[in-house]
Design a protein around this motif. Structure first.
Motif, short mmCIF file in Angstrom:
data_model
loop_
_atom_site.label_atom_id
_atom_site.label_comp_id
_atom_site.label_asym_id
_atom_site.label_seq_id
_atom_site.Cartn_x
_atom_site.Cartn_y
_atom_site.Cartn_z
N THR A 96 1.00 -0.98 0.24
CA THR A 96 -0.01 -0.04 0.07
C THR A 96 0.94 1.02 -0.17
O THR A 96 1.62 0.93 0.73
CB THR A 96 -0.45 0.00 1.44
N LEU A 97 0.48 2.23 -1.11
CA LEU A 97 1.96 3.17 -0.45
C LEU A 97 1.06 4.45 -0.11
O LEU A 97 0.33 4.53 0.25
CB LEU A 97 1.24 3.36 -2.52
N PRO A 114 -7.47 9.56 -0.25
CA PRO A 114 -7.20 8.30 -1.85
C PRO A 114 -6.32 6.88 -0.62
O PRO A 114 -6.44 7.64 0.17
CB PRO A 114 -6.39 8.51 -2.57
N GLU A 115 -6.32 5.70 -1.70
CA GLU A 115 -5.65 4.90 -1.59
C GLU A 115 -5.36 4.09 -3.15
O GLU A 115 -5.71 4.08 -3.68
CB GLU A 115 -6.33 3.79 -0.23
N PHE A 116 -4.08 3.80 -2.64
CA PHE A 116 -3.79 2.89 -3.87
C PHE A 116 -2.87 1.71 -2.84
O PHE A 116 -1.52 1.87 -2.52
CB PHE A 116 -2.71 3.50 -4.16
N SER A 117 -2.84 0.64 -3.73
CA SER A 117 -2.24 -0.93 -3.54
C SER A 117 -1.83 -1.55 -4.80
O SER A 117 -2.75 -1.00 -5.23
CB SER A 117 -3.21 -1.39 -2.41
N PHE A 146 -3.47 -3.79 -8.83
CA PHE A 146 -3.52 -2.55 -8.95
C PHE A 146 -4.70 -2.33 -8.94
O PHE A 146 -5.19 -1.80 -9.47
CB PHE A 146 -2.94 -1.04 -10.26
N ASN A 147 -4.47 -1.45 -7.58
CA ASN A 147 -5.91 -0.98 -7.20
C ASN A 147 -5.93 0.35 -5.98
O ASN A 147 -5.65 0.13 -5.95
CB ASN A 147 -6.32 -2.13 -5.67
N SER A 148 -7.29 0.80 -6.77
CA SER A 148 -7.39 2.48 -6.24
C SER A 148 -8.75 2.92 -5.54
O SER A 148 -9.64 2.20 -6.90
CB SER A 148 -7.00 3.38 -7.75
N ILE A 149 -8.67 3.16 -4.47
CA ILE A 149 -9.59 3.34 -3.54
C ILE A 149 -9.73 4.75 -3.59
O ILE A 149 -8.63 5.27 -2.54
CB ILE A 149 -9.99 1.94 -2.74
N VAL A 150 -11.06 5.79 -3.83
CA VAL A 150 -11.11 6.77 -3.31
C VAL A 150 -13.07 7.37 -2.37
O VAL A 150 -13.50 6.84 -2.68
CB VAL A 150 -11.11 8.22 -4.30
#
Length: 172
Positions: A96-97, A114-117, A146-150
């Motif tokens: 997770t970045l 935002p989250e990015f993993s 690649f998973n981006s959650i906002v």
């Protein structure tokens, strides 16, 4: 001498005594109906504006999530290729970045979180699509997600976007 033909409505006049306020009652009923219609219309307009605002928030969350996916992908494929993120995910399983590593770092007063993993899914050995049948070099395909959650703070509005990445490497 001229006679005045005007009718006077006094308290003792026969026309005055026949009126019992029916015009007043009819006007009050009409006014009540118009007030109810106006209140209903105002409430409906309020609901519609809330729905439009929520739709805009959802669209904004979707666009931000998709933009982060595209930004991280572009960082990975543009020269010099930055595959350190994939290498980390390959060894750890999921990375997770931090917010500072995102392509669109949020401001302090930003209501969106935002989250990015990056997740390592699996590998497939053998021939990959596009490879010649009797190729002398065999490869390994590593599959990543690649998973981006906002998420919009304090609401249920959220956008979760994913893309799959295949990294083809020579077999060791």
């Amino acid at each position: 001498m001229q006679h005045d033909n005007a009718v006077t409505l006094g308290e003792k006049s026969p026309l005055y005594s026949k009126q019992h306020g029916s015009v007043l009652v009819i006007c009050l009923v009409m006014l009540t109906i118009l007030t109810i219609i106006a209140i209903g219309t105002t409430t409906d307009i309020g609901f519609q504006s809330n729905m439009a605002r929520n739709s805009q928030f959802r669209l904004n969350a979707f666009n931000r999530s998709l933009s982060e996916l595209n930004g991280q992908y572009q960082k990975m494929v543009k020269p010099p290729q930055n595959e350190a993120l994939l290498e980390s995910a390959l060894s750890a399983g999921k990375v997770t970045l931090a917010a500072s590593d995102l392509t669109q770092a949020p401001a302090e007063d930003d209501p969106f979180t935002p989250e990015f993993s990056v997740s390592y899914l699996n590998e497939s050995k053998g021939q990959t699509p596009g490879e010649m049948i009797a190729s002398a070099t065999s490869t390994v395909t590593y599959r990543f997600e690649f998973n981006s959650i906002v998420t919009l703070k304090n609401t249920g509005i959220r956008s979760d976007q994913s893309i799959g990445i295949n990294r083809i490497a020579p077999k060791e």
